[in-house]
Motif scaffolding. Sequence first.
Motif, PDB file in Angstrom:
ATOM      1  N   PRO A 206      22.196 -18.455 -20.556  1.00 38.80           N
ATOM      2  CA  PRO A 206      20.915 -18.614 -20.855  1.00 38.80           C
ATOM      3  C   PRO A 206      20.076 -16.995 -20.411  1.00 38.80           C
ATOM      4  O   PRO A 206      19.301 -16.479 -21.027  1.00 38.80           O
ATOM      5  N   TYR A 207      20.499 -16.555 -19.296  1.00 37.58           N
ATOM      6  CA  TYR A 207      19.758 -15.750 -18.728  1.00 37.58           C
ATOM      7  C   TYR A 207      20.472 -14.181 -18.498  1.00 37.58           C
ATOM      8  O   TYR A 207      19.928 -13.339 -17.866  1.00 37.58           O
ATOM      9  N   SER A 208      21.668 -14.154 -18.875  1.00 32.16           N
ATOM     10  CA  SER A 208      22.580 -13.164 -18.817  1.00 32.16           C
ATOM     11  C   SER A 208      21.945 -11.811 -19.413  1.00 32.16           C
ATOM     12  O   SER A 208      22.438 -10.660 -19.199  1.00 32.16           O
ATOM     13  N   ALA A 209      21.153 -11.934 -20.645  1.00 28.66           N
ATOM     14  CA  ALA A 209      20.589 -10.840 -21.350  1.00 28.66           C
ATOM     15  C   ALA A 209      18.984 -10.381 -20.810  1.00 28.66           C
ATOM     16  O   ALA A 209      18.483  -9.362 -21.092  1.00 28.66           O
ATOM     17  N   LEU A 210      18.795 -10.684 -19.639  1.00 34.39           N
ATOM     18  CA  LEU A 210      17.352 -10.561 -19.172  1.00 34.39           C
ATOM     19  C   LEU A 210      17.595  -9.675 -17.936  1.00 34.39           C
ATOM     20  O   LEU A 210      18.729  -9.613 -17.280  1.00 34.39           O
ATOM     21  N   ASP A 211      16.352  -8.712 -17.650  1.00 32.08           N
ATOM     22  CA  ASP A 211      16.447  -7.913 -16.729  1.00 32.08           C
ATOM     23  C   ASP A 211      16.674  -8.668 -15.283  1.00 32.08           C
ATOM     24  O   ASP A 211      16.080  -9.988 -15.186  1.00 32.08           O
ATOM     25  N   PRO A 212      16.897  -8.087 -14.175  1.00 31.62           N
ATOM     26  CA  PRO A 212      17.360  -8.916 -12.791  1.00 31.62           C
ATOM     27  C   PRO A 212      16.079  -9.599 -12.456  1.00 31.62           C
ATOM     28  O   PRO A 212      15.902 -10.837 -11.797  1.00 31.62           O
ATOM     29  N   LEU A 213      14.955  -8.995 -12.633  1.00 34.47           N
ATOM     30  CA  LEU A 213      13.623  -9.578 -12.017  1.00 34.47           C
ATOM     31  C   LEU A 213      13.162 -10.636 -12.653  1.00 34.47           C
ATOM     32  O   LEU A 213      12.898 -11.842 -12.177  1.00 34.47           O
ATOM     33  N   ILE A 214      13.378 -10.455 -13.801  1.00 35.64           N
ATOM     34  CA  ILE A 214      13.080 -11.741 -14.988  1.00 35.64           C
ATOM     35  C   ILE A 214      13.925 -12.755 -14.875  1.00 35.64           C
ATOM     36  O   ILE A 214      13.517 -14.033 -14.837  1.00 35.64           O
ATOM     37  N   ARG A 215      15.219 -12.494 -14.559  1.00 36.70           N
ATOM     38  CA  ARG A 215      16.347 -13.411 -14.468  1.00 36.70           C
ATOM     39  C   ARG A 215      16.183 -14.058 -13.239  1.00 36.70           C
ATOM     40  O   ARG A 215      16.107 -15.525 -13.322  1.00 36.70           O
ATOM     41  N   ARG A 216      15.642 -13.600 -12.304  1.00 37.92           N
ATOM     42  CA  ARG A 216      15.252 -14.406 -10.891  1.00 37.92           C
ATOM     43  C   ARG A 216      14.185 -15.482 -11.209  1.00 37.92           C
ATOM     44  O   ARG A 216      14.037 -16.583 -10.677  1.00 37.92           O
TER      45      ARG A 216
END
Length: 412
Positions: A206-216
Amino acid sequence: MGERMNAPARPMIRCKRVTKVFGPAAAGSGPAVDEALAMAHDGVGRAEIQQRTDATLAVYDVSFDVLPGELFVVMGLSGSGKSTLVRLLNRLIEPSSGVIEVDGRELGSLDDTELRELRNRRMSMVFQHFALLPHRTVRQNAEYGLKIRGVPDEERREKGEWALEQVGLADRAEAHPGQLSGGMQQRVGLARALASDTDVLLMDEPYSALDPLIRRDMQALLARLQSELRKTIVFITHDLNEAMLLGDRIMLLKDGRPVQVGTGPEILAAPADDYVADFVSDVDRTRVLTAADVMREARVVVRPDERPADVLRRLGESEATGAYVLDDDRRILGVVRDDWLARAAATGTDSISRAGLDGDYLTTEPDRPLIDLVDQVGRNVVPLAVVDEGSRLLGVVPRAAVLASLAAPGRS
């Protein structure tokens, strides 16, 4: 009655020897599939199977249980079979062999009506690319699963509002997905799954398309929600740091086959083979390991009624310069140091008085990650104390234990 209460929980999800082969020209069965299965049974690798049969061994002989309230991570590189597996779990595709059960019911035995009921009421899915309806508002997207289930308007609105509050989007309820950032859109997808109030969440990268900061941020949000709601979650990822951060247990796949199943610390401490060892060598161990993972039994603990001379002798034998003084419930009263003990022994003091207790020590909870502890260990005469909710001593974290745990495991 007592025996029932202490019995192990029945798995919410159970996979037993599940295999999926995609045949040539999208055939689901036939000689090529049968040959591929026979070759896989003989240990032939995926590439050779495909070359000889034109069939693709997607997953092979996969078995695992997921307990109620567990966040179970399926992890592997691209092509490892993890996304095929999650589609098998809600029967979007049929297994070539093996059995999948959800709450004791075999998926293969369900007719179309029962399968729709399972997907509507028992399982929700959170997708990598959000899968939102662009012409509906955030609120309508969050409520969509309830709407197709036929939930009355008032109940639907109440559950949708609750779910949006959980993911921090209550103030964007009337916005449309195109007005939101990627992270916010993924929050809407998560809100939709929460509002549906299903027993199981399937989360496919679910989070692989998100930028690193947003992913965290999203990882932290999921960890918080899971600590409060205790959903049964199967989480698919190719990122081992993410797997270690979120998973109660992790299953690593390679070429469709399970390589290792265990908790993050178990896999870090004892990788099953060089393939796993290569993965864990890059893991940020300070964010995965906790105080409980590295704590040791305290070498010396002291009762307040002990003679200083006896305690001083025990400290010398352990090459320690101080020890925790505990009451009968193992609560820490303070620390006694060797210099005070030496003076008390010289004057014939027969027990450790309040005046001999030093408050110069630090404590931590067992689930605190090492990244929060590295600047605390080694700062006092005694190791960092790990205590439970009742302030009882569980163990200690010596500096050497932290350093040893952060070292990558050796490879054969």
